[in-house]
Design an enzyme around this catalytic site. Sequence first.
Site, PDB file in Angstrom:
ATOM      1  N   ASP A 179     -18.891 -13.869 -34.706  1.00 16.41           N
ATOM      2  CA  ASP A 179     -18.638 -14.286 -36.088  1.00 16.41           C
ATOM      3  C   ASP A 179     -18.688 -13.116 -37.073  1.00 16.41           C
ATOM      4  O   ASP A 179     -19.060 -13.282 -38.243  1.00 16.41           O
ATOM      5  CB  ASP A 179     -19.627 -15.378 -36.524  1.00 16.41           C
TER       6      ASP A 179
ATOM      7  N   LYS B 192     -13.756 -11.186 -36.820  1.00 14.98           N
ATOM      8  CA  LYS B 192     -12.689 -10.636 -35.971  1.00 14.98           C
ATOM      9  C   LYS B 192     -11.331 -11.225 -36.324  1.00 14.98           C
ATOM     10  O   LYS B 192     -10.332 -10.518 -36.430  1.00 14.98           O
ATOM     11  CB  LYS B 192     -12.996 -10.928 -34.484  1.00 14.98           C
TER      12      LYS B 192
ATOM     13  N   GLY C 154     -14.550 -19.304 -32.580  1.00 10.97           N
ATOM     14  CA  GLY C 154     -13.913 -19.872 -33.781  1.00 10.97           C
ATOM     15  C   GLY C 154     -13.605 -18.732 -34.734  1.00 10.97           C
ATOM     16  O   GLY C 154     -14.516 -18.060 -35.201  1.00 10.97           O
ATOM     17  N   HIS C 155     -12.336 -18.467 -34.943  1.00 15.51           N
ATOM     18  CA  HIS C 155     -11.920 -17.324 -35.759  1.00 15.51           C
ATOM     19  C   HIS C 155     -11.244 -17.830 -37.037  1.00 15.51           C
ATOM     20  O   HIS C 155     -10.212 -18.490 -36.965  1.00 15.51           O
ATOM     21  CB  HIS C 155     -10.972 -16.420 -34.964  1.00 15.51           C
TER      22      HIS C 155
ATOM     23  N   GLN D 262     -16.411 -13.629 -29.448  1.00 14.50           N
ATOM     24  CA  GLN D 262     -17.870 -13.404 -29.397  1.00 14.50           C
ATOM     25  C   GLN D 262     -18.219 -11.963 -29.810  1.00 14.50           C
ATOM     26  O   GLN D 262     -17.484 -11.347 -30.551  1.00 14.50           O
ATOM     27  CB  GLN D 262     -18.408 -13.719 -28.005  1.00 14.50           C
TER      28      GLN D 262
HETATM   29  P1  GDP Z   1     -14.992 -14.383 -36.082  1.00 18.28           P
HETATM   30  O1  GDP Z   1     -15.451 -15.385 -35.094  1.00 18.28           O
HETATM   31  O2  GDP Z   1     -15.502 -13.011 -35.781  1.00 18.28           O
HETATM   32  O3  GDP Z   1     -13.504 -14.381 -36.300  1.00 18.28           O
HETATM   33  O4  GDP Z   1     -15.674 -14.786 -37.483  1.00 18.28           O
HETATM   34  P2  GDP Z   1     -15.775 -16.277 -38.103  1.00 18.28           P
HETATM   35  O5  GDP Z   1     -14.449 -16.653 -38.652  1.00 18.28           O
HETATM   36  O6  GDP Z   1     -16.416 -17.201 -37.161  1.00 18.28           O
HETATM   37  O7  GDP Z   1     -16.830 -16.023 -39.268  1.00 18.28           O
HETATM   38  C1  GDP Z   1     -16.585 -15.098 -40.286  1.00 18.28           C
HETATM   39  C2  GDP Z   1     -16.713 -15.817 -41.622  1.00 18.28           C
HETATM   40  O8  GDP Z   1     -16.778 -14.859 -42.664  1.00 18.28           O
HETATM   41  C3  GDP Z   1     -15.510 -16.689 -41.981  1.00 18.28           C
HETATM   42  O9  GDP Z   1     -15.941 -17.758 -42.774  1.00 18.28           O
HETATM   43  C4  GDP Z   1     -14.624 -15.743 -42.790  1.00 18.28           C
HETATM   44  O10 GDP Z   1     -13.757 -16.439 -43.680  1.00 18.28           O
HETATM   45  C5  GDP Z   1     -15.671 -14.999 -43.554  1.00 18.28           C
HETATM   46  N1  GDP Z   1     -15.340 -13.614 -43.930  1.00 18.28           N
HETATM   47  C6  GDP Z   1     -14.696 -12.655 -43.205  1.00 18.28           C
HETATM   48  N2  GDP Z   1     -14.733 -11.475 -43.845  1.00 18.28           N
HETATM   49  C7  GDP Z   1     -15.415 -11.685 -45.002  1.00 18.28           C
HETATM   50  C8  GDP Z   1     -15.829 -10.855 -46.073  1.00 18.28           C
HETATM   51  O11 GDP Z   1     -15.596  -9.644 -46.091  1.00 18.28           O
HETATM   52  N3  GDP Z   1     -16.553 -11.437 -47.074  1.00 18.28           N
HETATM   53  C9  GDP Z   1     -16.875 -12.766 -47.069  1.00 18.28           C
HETATM   54  N4  GDP Z   1     -17.590 -13.248 -48.086  1.00 18.28           N
HETATM   55  N5  GDP Z   1     -16.500 -13.587 -46.081  1.00 18.28           N
HETATM   56  C10 GDP Z   1     -15.788 -13.041 -45.049  1.00 18.28           C
HETATM   57  P1  IMO Z   2     -16.666 -16.007 -31.999  1.00 19.55           P
HETATM   58  O1  IMO Z   2     -15.494 -15.536 -31.182  1.00 19.55           O
HETATM   59  C1  IMO Z   2     -20.896 -16.951 -32.251  1.00 19.55           C
HETATM   60  C2  IMO Z   2     -22.840 -18.377 -28.613  1.00 19.55           C
HETATM   61  C3  IMO Z   2     -23.367 -19.802 -28.662  1.00 19.55           C
HETATM   62  C4  IMO Z   2     -24.583 -19.660 -27.771  1.00 19.55           C
HETATM   63  C5  IMO Z   2     -24.090 -18.703 -26.687  1.00 19.55           C
HETATM   64  C6  IMO Z   2     -23.613 -19.384 -25.413  1.00 19.55           C
HETATM   65  O2  IMO Z   2     -16.337 -17.033 -33.010  1.00 19.55           O
HETATM   66  O3  IMO Z   2     -17.428 -14.847 -32.538  1.00 19.55           O
HETATM   67  P2  IMO Z   2     -21.411 -20.799 -24.899  1.00 19.55           P
HETATM   68  O4  IMO Z   2     -20.893 -22.067 -25.490  1.00 19.55           O
HETATM   69  O5  IMO Z   2     -20.482 -19.657 -25.039  1.00 19.55           O
HETATM   70  O6  IMO Z   2     -21.901 -20.942 -23.483  1.00 19.55           O
HETATM   71  O7  IMO Z   2     -22.745 -20.464 -25.760  1.00 19.55           O
HETATM   72  O8  IMO Z   2     -23.028 -17.979 -27.262  1.00 19.55           O
HETATM   73  N1  IMO Z   2     -21.414 -18.200 -28.945  1.00 19.55           N
HETATM   74  C7  IMO Z   2     -20.976 -17.732 -30.101  1.00 19.55           C
HETATM   75  N2  IMO Z   2     -21.650 -17.420 -31.239  1.00 19.55           N
HETATM   76  N3  IMO Z   2     -19.558 -16.777 -32.188  1.00 19.55           N
HETATM   77  C8  IMO Z   2     -18.877 -17.061 -31.056  1.00 19.55           C
HETATM   78  O9  IMO Z   2     -17.572 -16.794 -30.917  1.00 19.55           O
HETATM   79  C9  IMO Z   2     -19.582 -17.603 -29.956  1.00 19.55           C
HETATM   80  N4  IMO Z   2     -19.232 -18.030 -28.736  1.00 19.55           N
HETATM   81  C10 IMO Z   2     -20.365 -18.381 -28.099  1.00 19.55           C
HETATM   82  O10 IMO Z   2     -23.715 -20.172 -29.981  1.00 19.55           O
HETATM   83  O11 IMO Z   2     -25.632 -19.020 -28.458  1.00 19.55           O
HETATM   84 MG    MG Z   3     -16.491 -17.205 -35.048  1.00 15.73          MG
END
Ligand code: GDP
Ligand code: IMO
Ligand code: MG
Length: 438
Positions: A13, A16, A40-41, A223
């Site tokens: 998270d 990416k 979840g991206h 991840q």
């Molecule tokens: P990923 O799994 O690495 O793609 O990241 P996620 O989408 O799960 O979580 C990143 C969160 O941060 C999302 O809600 C994005 O919209 C938000 N986000 C990404 N870059 C920024 C930033 O520079 N500032 C803020 N405030 N939010 C951001």
């Molecule tokens: P993105 O790509 C954050 C975490 C789960 C748990 C552990 C194992 O959005 O960054 P699983 O269901 O994979 O067996 O769970 O890994 N986890 C993540 N945490 N971002 C993710 O993906 C994750 N994918 C798995 O919360 O701790």
């Molecule tokens: Mg994510």
Amino acid sequence: MPAVVIIGGQWGDEGKGRIVDLVAQGASVVARYSAGNNAGHTVINDMGEFKLNVVPAGIFYSDKTCIIGNGVAVDPAVLLNEIDTLSTRGVSVANLFISDRCHVVMPWHPLIDVADEALRGAAAIGTTGRGIGPCFTDKVARLGIRVGDLIDPEAFRARLEFVLPYKNKVLQQLYGLAPLAFDDVFASYSALGARLAPFVRDTALIVHDALDRDETVLLEGAQGCLLDLDAGTYEYVTSSVPSSSAGGAGIGIGIGPTVIQQVVGIYKAYMTRVGNGPMPSELLDETGRILQVEGPRPEIGTTTGRKRRTGWFDAVASRYSAMVNGVTSGVLTRLDVLDNFPSIQICTAYETEDGRILKSMPASSATLRTVKPVYEEIEGWRAPTSGCRTWDDLPPNARAYIRRIEKLLVIPIDIVSVGPERDQAIIVHDVLKVKPRT
Ligand code: GDP
Ligand code: IMO
Ligand code: MG
């Protein structure tokens, strides 16, 4: 023929999806190479806000080829739903292809995931419950069903006839669950397979054609390194095989390591973690709460909606991930979330219970759980950064914070993200342009 890998440098998270959406303009192929819909991206651009689970974040560029590589675990219903949602919202999936070597998340996988967590009790991992761990476990145990099998009714029937009785024994005898009926699984998954079939290819060939044309291939990780089976905080990790680390990218897409010329590590300006497991710089106080809920986009898990645990930037863990991934280029996201803090801490070492100072990441989660973070204090900038678009726009203390992270991680920070929208970034260096390793 550059291939560039994007990895998460922490516990996932890091942003990416948002960074892939930003830099994909310069690539011709964007490929996911591991994990499944545990990821979840989030992407916010002029087409709206999207939460992608399996589809690569390059999908918003209609001229890019998007690939779900052989290292990805595909839950057919989830992927088809994602495809339908994108199409309904005007995003073309005409250039989306799925590898015939992807393993399929079958209906027993989420059942086993949830039952296994219950069996672990207090030692539960805190998985997403999406069945991704059990799917990769079956892959390694040679009990998997692949997309190529799923779309071929005869192959699927033969494989299911072998695998389902085995899995039904596990469901019944280990977990005390009801067995699944062959005819139901065969009928419903054959129908899903038929819908997926038009997207299925030998995707490695598509990637190699692009590389032969000297086009840039962007490999989107899921991840983060600290959730990696080998490098992460075992056993509180995810189970992807290949892993989401840079080393897994070639395997998960079908290219050799010599083709990868750049590894971009995405780091949040502080730490978050979803699920259980050690997190040395976790803040369980008011500061942690502010990081969690008061930023412009609260720290809520994209996939499961769970609150993310929060803490100060951990330079020990982040430097370890930069090192083992060979990160050549760093990206710092969510800097804007730190805008209002009068002072900011960086964890530069861990102190063990017996007073030893650790400067590198210990392997043991039991050790990590008991260490105390050693902090270095940086003066906050107390000014909004979300409107900054150049390095010079940033407040001096924000620049000092970034420079300190560069020094501690021994990598350059090439992009600073100051908001979730596509243009809310400072691009110091084009991360797709290969530069000599320092
Ligand atoms: P990923 O799994 O690495 O793609 O990241 P996620 O989408 O799960 O979580 C990143 C969160 O941060 C999302 O809600 C994005 O919209 C938000 N986000 C990404 N870059 C920024 C930033 O520079 N500032 C803020 N405030 N939010 C951001
Ligand atoms: P993105 O790509 C954050 C975490 C789960 C748990 C552990 C194992 O959005 O960054 P699983 O269901 O994979 O067996 O769970 O890994 N986890 C993540 N945490 N971002 C993710 O993906 C994750 N994918 C798995 O919360 O701790
Ligand atoms: Mg994510």
